[in-house]
Enzyme design. Structure first.
Site, short mmCIF file in Angstrom:
data_model
loop_
_atom_site.label_atom_id
_atom_site.label_comp_id
_atom_site.label_asym_id
_atom_site.label_seq_id
_atom_site.Cartn_x
_atom_site.Cartn_y
_atom_site.Cartn_z
N HIS A 7 -5.57 14.80 -2.32
CA HIS A 7 -6.05 14.88 -0.94
C HIS A 7 -7.45 14.29 -0.79
O HIS A 7 -7.85 13.90 0.31
CB HIS A 7 -6.04 16.34 -0.47
CG HIS A 7 -5.86 16.50 1.00
ND1 HIS A 7 -6.31 15.58 1.93
CD2 HIS A 7 -5.28 17.50 1.73
CE1 HIS A 7 -6.02 16.01 3.15
NE2 HIS A 7 -5.38 17.15 3.06
N ASP A 56 12.49 5.23 3.77
CA ASP A 56 13.76 4.63 3.35
C ASP A 56 13.49 3.63 2.22
O ASP A 56 12.83 2.61 2.43
CB ASP A 56 14.41 3.93 4.54
CG ASP A 56 15.82 3.42 4.23
OD1 ASP A 56 16.20 3.39 3.05
OD2 ASP A 56 16.51 3.04 5.19
#
Length: 469
Positions: A162, A388
């Protein structure tokens, strides 16, 4: 209604040891400065995403495209280290050591996982390779595990530091990796912008605001002190259980109608207010206690000049809504007051406020005040669910684990729906779920569902928010 039992997944096994995937070609050898928004102590962890695919992608293809994308996102192939000039600050040694990649196998089908996917549980940690590390700095900024399922599907788990990326940044990186996997000879749709000096502190600190997101509330009387102790005791003394509630477009529209026409609001503002109120109503703290809602706000376009397109570092700050318990939960279904204070918290986040916060963090290295706070991190509307790799979009996307921070999650296949996930003390779990669902009712009708979708097409404004957990 709430059930505490969760489905355990079987053990995974590894046929080969994890390997390091390095950038395909030479990358700049440099030290990457981390801004004060990057290098906050409460961000010293990895954002862990989990994706379920019905059809697997070859591991070699994933490794090859990862090696290619790390040429562009080379800091993710480096290592965090303590700054030689300031031992309290981190920086990135862009040394090209590589991302850790593990391949595992599990006696599990995609459908079996989907049945258990509503509430994460601790056994899901098997989807991410566990490193024997002494501290946070020993963990590579990017760790990936692909778990092959016996139905031909796969689960992809990513852990991204992060300190290097926020939610928008992680989505940008993952989309770039997926793009190069399915179109290996193509160029990246967005080029990453690495430099963090645009968010450097002033040479002479100029702190012009009080920053309640970091400063604790000082109770003025005995009831307030008892209220803070009550919340801390409730949250620390009991085991936490995950609660997951899905809000369809009709539910969100119904929430917004509680503020119209007297108060126009976004879907985020309405759902955040409702979730915050449900949490407080379940805990029943003293009426005079001042409570906070902390929520992440994307400030890329609030800066002057705007942060460049492709900026993947932490470009968010915490908004802080404050009010008393009595004002927040005044009437049974009144989210109006909560929405109003959320809007006020957003409005104060000007460039001057952000610059003041950066200088505040330079002087004090403060942590957010969590003593009476509820924290919401927005994962919806970031494109995370559209990843995808060439064999279709995921059938499930979410966090690896449920934490005490509340997540607003996207629903695969339904852009306008949101799943709220948060772990709460077991004693209040059933009550919290009841209050969250109390707004749902007859609006399930098909006509109202279609009306809600038309409303959302015109006015859904969640995209200015992004995650901090």
């Amino acid at each position: 209604m709430f059930k505490s039992a969760s489905s355990e997944i079987p053990d995974s096994y590894y046929q080969t040891e994890p390997s390091l995937v390095r950038p395909r070609s030479p990358t700049p050898r440099r030290t990457l400065y981390l801004s004060n928004l990057d290098d906050q102590k409460f961000l010293r962890f990895s954002i862990k995403y989990i994706y379920l695919y019905k059809k697997s992608v070859s591991v070699e293809s994933l490794k090859s495209s990862l090696s290619r994308v790390l040429v562009d996102y080379y800091p993710l192939a480096g290592r965090l280290r303590t700054s030689a000039e300031d031992e309290g600050k981190f920086e990135v040694d862009c040394n090209g050591e590589g991302a850790l990649f593990a391949e595992a196998f599990m006696d599990l089908t995609a459908d079996q996982f989907l049945q258990a996917s509503r509430r994460p549980n601790r056994s899901w940690r098997k989807f991410l390779y566990r490193l024997d590390s002494r501290n946070f700095l020993d963990i590579p900024p990017l760790v990936i595990q692909v778990t092959n399922l016996n139905c031909g599907g796969m689960i992809l788990c990513t852990a991204i530091n992060h300190c290097l990326c926020d939610g928008i940044g992680t989505s940008q990186f993952l989309q770039a990796w997926a793009h190069l996997t399915s179109k290996s000879d193509d160029v990246l749709p967005i080029s990453p912008f690495h430099d963090r000096h645009l968010l450097s502190p002033s040479s002479i600190p100029n702190i012009t605001f009080t920053h309640p997101e970091y400063t604790g509330t000082t109770p003025h009387h005995h009831e307030g002190i008892n209220g803070i102790h009550f919340l801390e005791q409730m949250l620390k003394s009991q085991s936490l259980v995950p609660i997951s509630v899905t809000f369809k477009p009709s539910h969100i529209l119904n929430l917004r109608k509680h503020c119209v026409p007297s108060l126009k609001c976004t879907s985020f503002e309405a759902l955040a207010s409702h979730t915050w109120r449900s949490w407080i109503r379940s805990l029943i703290p003293p009426a005079s206690l001042k409570v906070k809602l902390l929520f992440s706000v994307n400030v890329r376009k609030r800066m002057k000049p705007e942060l460049p397109r492709g900026y993947y570092g932490n470009g968010f700050v915490l908004g802080c809504a404050e009010t008393t318990v009595k004002e927040l939960v005044g009437s049974n279904k009144n989210i109006h007051h909560g929405v109003k204070v959320v809007q006020e918290a957003k409005a104060v986040l000007t460039e001057e406020y952000v610059r003041s916060m950066i200088d505040y963090l330079e002087e004090r290295r403060a942590k957010p005040d969590l003593s009476t706070s509820f924290v919401i991190s927005q994962w919806a509307k970031l494109g995370l669910e559209d990843l995808d790799f060439g064999e279709g979009k995921p059938v499930h996307m979410g966090p690896l684990a449920s934490e005490i921070y509340c997540l607003f999650l996207p629903i695969v296949g339904d852009l306008d729906a949101i799943r709220v996930l948060v772990s709460v003390p077991e004693k209040i779990a059933e009550k919290f779920e009841y209050y969250m669902k109390d707004i749902m009712g007859a609006e399930e009708e098909k006509e109202e569902e279609e009306e809600a979708r038309e409303w959302h097409k015109k006015s859904f404004k969640l995209s200015s928010f992004m995650p901090c957990n």
